[in-house]
Design a protein around this motif. Structure first.
Motif, PDB file in Angstrom:
ATOM      1  N   CYS A   1     -13.583  -9.706 -12.218  1.00 50.49           N
ATOM      2  CA  CYS A   1     -12.348  -9.547 -13.220  1.00 50.49           C
ATOM      3  C   CYS A   1     -11.517  -8.477 -12.563  1.00 50.49           C
ATOM      4  CB  CYS A   1     -12.691  -9.478 -14.831  1.00 50.49           C
ATOM      5  SG  CYS A   1     -13.357 -10.662 -15.497  1.00 50.49           S
ATOM      6  N   GLY A   2     -12.326  -7.684 -11.955  1.00 51.23           N
ATOM      7  CA  GLY A   2     -11.643  -6.196 -11.297  1.00 51.23           C
ATOM      8  C   GLY A   2     -10.615  -6.720 -10.219  1.00 51.23           C
ATOM      9  N   ILE A   3     -11.065  -7.636  -9.454  1.00 50.86           N
ATOM     10  CA  ILE A   3     -10.251  -8.251  -8.208  1.00 50.86           C
ATOM     11  C   ILE A   3      -8.883  -8.721  -8.301  1.00 50.86           C
ATOM     12  CG2 ILE A   3     -10.482  -9.974  -6.388  1.00 50.86           C
ATOM     13  CD1 ILE A   3     -13.545  -9.846  -6.573  1.00 50.86           C
ATOM     14  N   PRO A   4      -8.540  -9.543  -9.290  1.00 53.38           N
ATOM     15  CA  PRO A   4      -7.163  -9.875  -9.308  1.00 53.38           C
ATOM     16  C   PRO A   4      -6.283  -8.576  -9.818  1.00 53.38           C
ATOM     17  CG  PRO A   4      -8.299 -11.312 -10.871  1.00 53.38           C
ATOM     18  CD  PRO A   4      -9.305 -10.260 -10.172  1.00 53.38           C
ATOM     19  N   VAL A   5      -6.838  -7.816 -10.947  1.00 53.39           N
ATOM     20  CA  VAL A   5      -6.334  -6.655 -11.255  1.00 53.39           C
ATOM     21  C   VAL A   5      -5.904  -5.778  -9.910  1.00 53.39           C
ATOM     22  CG1 VAL A   5      -6.545  -4.405 -12.632  1.00 53.39           C
ATOM     23  CG2 VAL A   5      -7.580  -6.650 -13.516  1.00 53.39           C
ATOM     24  N   TYR A   6      -6.973  -5.343  -9.215  1.00 54.35           N
ATOM     25  CA  TYR A   6      -6.747  -4.753  -7.643  1.00 54.35           C
ATOM     26  C   TYR A   6      -5.507  -5.217  -7.200  1.00 54.35           C
ATOM     27  CZ  TYR A   6      -7.350  -2.280  -3.404  1.00 54.35           C
ATOM     28  OH  TYR A   6      -7.301  -1.462  -2.369  1.00 54.35           O
ATOM     29  N   VAL A   7      -5.446  -6.536  -6.865  1.00 53.48           N
ATOM     30  CA  VAL A   7      -4.415  -7.230  -6.121  1.00 53.48           C
ATOM     31  C   VAL A   7      -3.260  -7.297  -6.700  1.00 53.48           C
ATOM     32  CG1 VAL A   7      -3.802  -9.611  -4.957  1.00 53.48           C
ATOM     33  CG2 VAL A   7      -6.334  -8.747  -4.969  1.00 53.48           C
ATOM     34  N   ILE A   8      -2.930  -7.580  -7.859  1.00 54.39           N
ATOM     35  CA  ILE A   8      -1.786  -7.395  -8.513  1.00 54.39           C
ATOM     36  C   ILE A   8      -1.210  -6.122  -8.516  1.00 54.39           C
ATOM     37  CG2 ILE A   8      -0.216  -8.179 -10.938  1.00 54.39           C
ATOM     38  CD1 ILE A   8      -2.481 -10.390 -11.181  1.00 54.39           C
ATOM     39  N   VAL A   9      -1.863  -5.091  -9.156  1.00 49.32           N
ATOM     40  CA  VAL A   9      -1.451  -3.812  -9.165  1.00 49.32           C
ATOM     41  C   VAL A   9      -0.954  -3.131  -7.660  1.00 49.32           C
ATOM     42  CG1 VAL A   9      -1.961  -1.391  -9.773  1.00 49.32           C
ATOM     43  CG2 VAL A   9      -2.679  -3.224 -11.248  1.00 49.32           C
ATOM     44  N   GLY A  10      -1.759  -3.507  -6.665  1.00 49.81           N
ATOM     45  CA  GLY A  10      -1.409  -3.294  -5.334  1.00 49.81           C
ATOM     46  C   GLY A  10      -0.263  -3.981  -4.948  1.00 49.81           C
ATOM     47  N   PHE A  11       0.151  -5.195  -5.147  1.00 52.32           N
ATOM     48  CA  PHE A  11       1.171  -5.833  -4.678  1.00 52.32           C
ATOM     49  C   PHE A  11       2.531  -5.267  -5.481  1.00 52.32           C
ATOM     50  CE2 PHE A  11       4.385  -9.067  -5.500  1.00 52.32           C
ATOM     51  CZ  PHE A  11       4.875  -9.427  -4.103  1.00 52.32           C
ATOM     52  N   LEU A  12       2.585  -5.120  -6.542  1.00 46.71           N
ATOM     53  CA  LEU A  12       3.560  -4.650  -7.440  1.00 46.71           C
ATOM     54  C   LEU A  12       3.846  -3.070  -7.196  1.00 46.71           C
ATOM     55  CD1 LEU A  12       2.910  -6.107 -11.123  1.00 46.71           C
ATOM     56  CD2 LEU A  12       4.533  -6.685  -9.437  1.00 46.71           C
ATOM     57  N   GLY A  13       2.931  -2.530  -6.971  1.00 46.48           N
ATOM     58  CA  GLY A  13       3.049  -0.966  -6.549  1.00 46.48           C
ATOM     59  C   GLY A  13       3.714  -0.917  -5.099  1.00 46.48           C
ATOM     60  N   ASN A  14       3.338  -1.772  -4.111  1.00 44.44           N
ATOM     61  CA  ASN A  14       3.842  -1.649  -3.112  1.00 44.44           C
ATOM     62  C   ASN A  14       5.200  -2.355  -2.938  1.00 44.44           C
ATOM     63  OD1 ASN A  14       1.935  -0.607  -1.016  1.00 44.44           O
ATOM     64  ND2 ASN A  14       0.569  -1.864  -1.811  1.00 44.44           N
ATOM     65  N   ARG A  15       5.581  -3.525  -3.648  1.00 45.75           N
ATOM     66  CA  ARG A  15       6.631  -4.043  -3.386  1.00 45.75           C
ATOM     67  C   ARG A  15       7.881  -3.317  -4.382  1.00 45.75           C
ATOM     68  NH1 ARG A  15      10.170  -8.172  -3.172  1.00 45.75           N
ATOM     69  NH2 ARG A  15      11.187  -8.993  -4.921  1.00 45.75           N
ATOM     70  N   TYR A  16       7.590  -2.725  -5.298  1.00 39.60           N
ATOM     71  CA  TYR A  16       8.439  -1.924  -6.239  1.00 39.60           C
ATOM     72  C   TYR A  16       8.548  -0.477  -5.913  1.00 39.60           C
ATOM     73  CZ  TYR A  16       9.238  -6.669  -8.323  1.00 39.60           C
ATOM     74  OH  TYR A  16       9.500  -7.880  -8.357  1.00 39.60           O
ATOM     75  N   TRP A  17       7.521   0.177  -5.200  1.00 40.67           N
ATOM     76  CA  TRP A  17       7.532   1.578  -5.061  1.00 40.67           C
ATOM     77  C   TRP A  17       7.257   1.797  -3.738  1.00 40.67           C
ATOM     78  CZ3 TRP A  17       3.631   5.394  -4.972  1.00 40.67           C
ATOM     79  CH2 TRP A  17       4.127   6.807  -5.306  1.00 40.67           C
ATOM     80  N   ALA A  18       6.163   1.807  -3.255  1.00 41.14           N
ATOM     81  CA  ALA A  18       5.618   2.377  -1.956  1.00 41.14           C
ATOM     82  C   ALA A  18       6.617   1.822  -0.842  1.00 41.14           C
ATOM     83  CB  ALA A  18       4.238   1.946  -1.568  1.00 41.14           C
ATOM     84  N   MET A  19       6.810   0.430  -0.725  1.00 34.21           N
ATOM     85  CA  MET A  19       7.266  -0.238   0.463  1.00 34.21           C
ATOM     86  C   MET A  19       8.625  -0.493   0.212  1.00 34.21           C
ATOM     87  SD  MET A  19       4.650  -1.333   2.849  1.00 34.21           S
ATOM     88  CE  MET A  19       2.983  -0.619   3.060  1.00 34.21           C
ATOM     89  N   ARG A  20       9.345  -0.042  -0.845  1.00 33.85           N
ATOM     90  CA  ARG A  20      10.579  -0.591  -1.302  1.00 33.85           C
ATOM     91  C   ARG A  20      11.586   0.205  -0.113  1.00 33.85           C
ATOM     92  NH1 ARG A  20      11.591   2.639  -5.948  1.00 33.85           N
ATOM     93  NH2 ARG A  20      12.755   4.139  -4.686  1.00 33.85           N
ATOM     94  N   GLU A  21      12.567  -0.602   0.222  1.00 35.24           N
ATOM     95  CA  GLU A  21      13.669  -0.125   1.076  1.00 35.24           C
ATOM     96  C   GLU A  21      14.195   1.106   0.352  1.00 35.24           C
ATOM     97  OE1 GLU A  21      14.484  -0.257   4.303  1.00 35.24           O
ATOM     98  OE2 GLU A  21      12.935  -1.565   4.413  1.00 35.24           O
ATOM     99  N   ARG A  22      14.455   2.062   0.708  1.00 39.57           N
ATOM    100  CA  ARG A  22      15.250   3.497   0.264  1.00 39.57           C
ATOM    101  C   ARG A  22      16.646   3.274   0.453  1.00 39.57           C
ATOM    102  NH1 ARG A  22      11.837   8.671   1.415  1.00 39.57           N
ATOM    103  NH2 ARG A  22      12.298   7.616   3.415  1.00 39.57           N
ATOM    104  N   ALA A  23      17.312   3.630  -0.338  1.00 42.98           N
ATOM    105  CA  ALA A  23      19.096   3.827  -0.071  1.00 42.98           C
ATOM    106  C   ALA A  23      19.201   4.911   1.011  1.00 42.98           C
ATOM    107  CB  ALA A  23      19.636   4.088  -1.290  1.00 42.98           C
ATOM    108  N   ARG A  24      20.051   4.909   1.955  1.00 40.34           N
ATOM    109  CA  ARG A  24      20.073   5.799   2.846  1.00 40.34           C
ATOM    110  C   ARG A  24      21.271   6.631   2.523  1.00 40.34           C
ATOM    111  NH1 ARG A  24      15.894   4.729   6.033  1.00 40.34           N
ATOM    112  NH2 ARG A  24      15.556   2.746   6.673  1.00 40.34           N
TER     113      ARG A  24
END
Length: 135
Positions: free
Chosen positions: A112-135
């Motif tokens: 049960c923990g595996i999909p939570v890790y994957v989904i939180v990781g994807f969303l965190g990376n897509r919308y925060w960590a690896m989001r293109e920042r405005a220049r």
């Protein structure tokens, strides 16, 4: 609600999620090989695990920044990526402990923990960590 729209194509989040899963699968396989190789070379299991995971996190960052999210691999992005890894792990752990408490089924709790890790990781990376920042 037009302010919430992005310029990305409609199917881009799904394509990125599929790439994220592919990178994760490849990363898991390579990390396991590294762990077993370091351990076979005589290292203690804990040391081999640390080496494998450290290399795996580095590989995951490199592949996800270049292939999945197509963003610059900067120090700022790397720090955010590491924060997302930590938050994902804590979400995984909380899920696992909660399911274990409710069901007393350790293997189910781990699964049960595996999909939570994957989904939180994807969303965190897509919308925060690896989001293109405005220049």
């Amino acid at each position: 609600m037009t302010g919430l729209r992005t310029t990305a194509p409609r199917g881009e989040p799904l394509r990125q999620f599929i790439k994220y899963l592919l990178v994760g699968g490849l990363n898991t396989a390579i990390s396991a090989v590294i762990i077993f190789a370091v351990q076979a070379a005589g290292a203690l299991p804990v040391v081999a695990n640390i080496v494998g995971y450290a290399m795996g996190v580095g590989l995951s960052f490199a592949l996800n920044s270049k292939f999945t999210f197509r963003t610059a691999a900067t120090r700022h992005t790397a720090i955010r990526f590491l924060i997302v890894v930590l938050i994902s792990y804590l979400a995984n752990l909380a899920t696992m402990v909660s399911v274990l408490h409710l069901t007393h089924a350790p293997y189910l709790a781990q699964l049960c923990g595996i999909p939570v890790y994957v989904i939180v990781g994807f969303l965190g990376n897509r919308y925060w960590a690896m989001r293109e920042r405005a220049r």
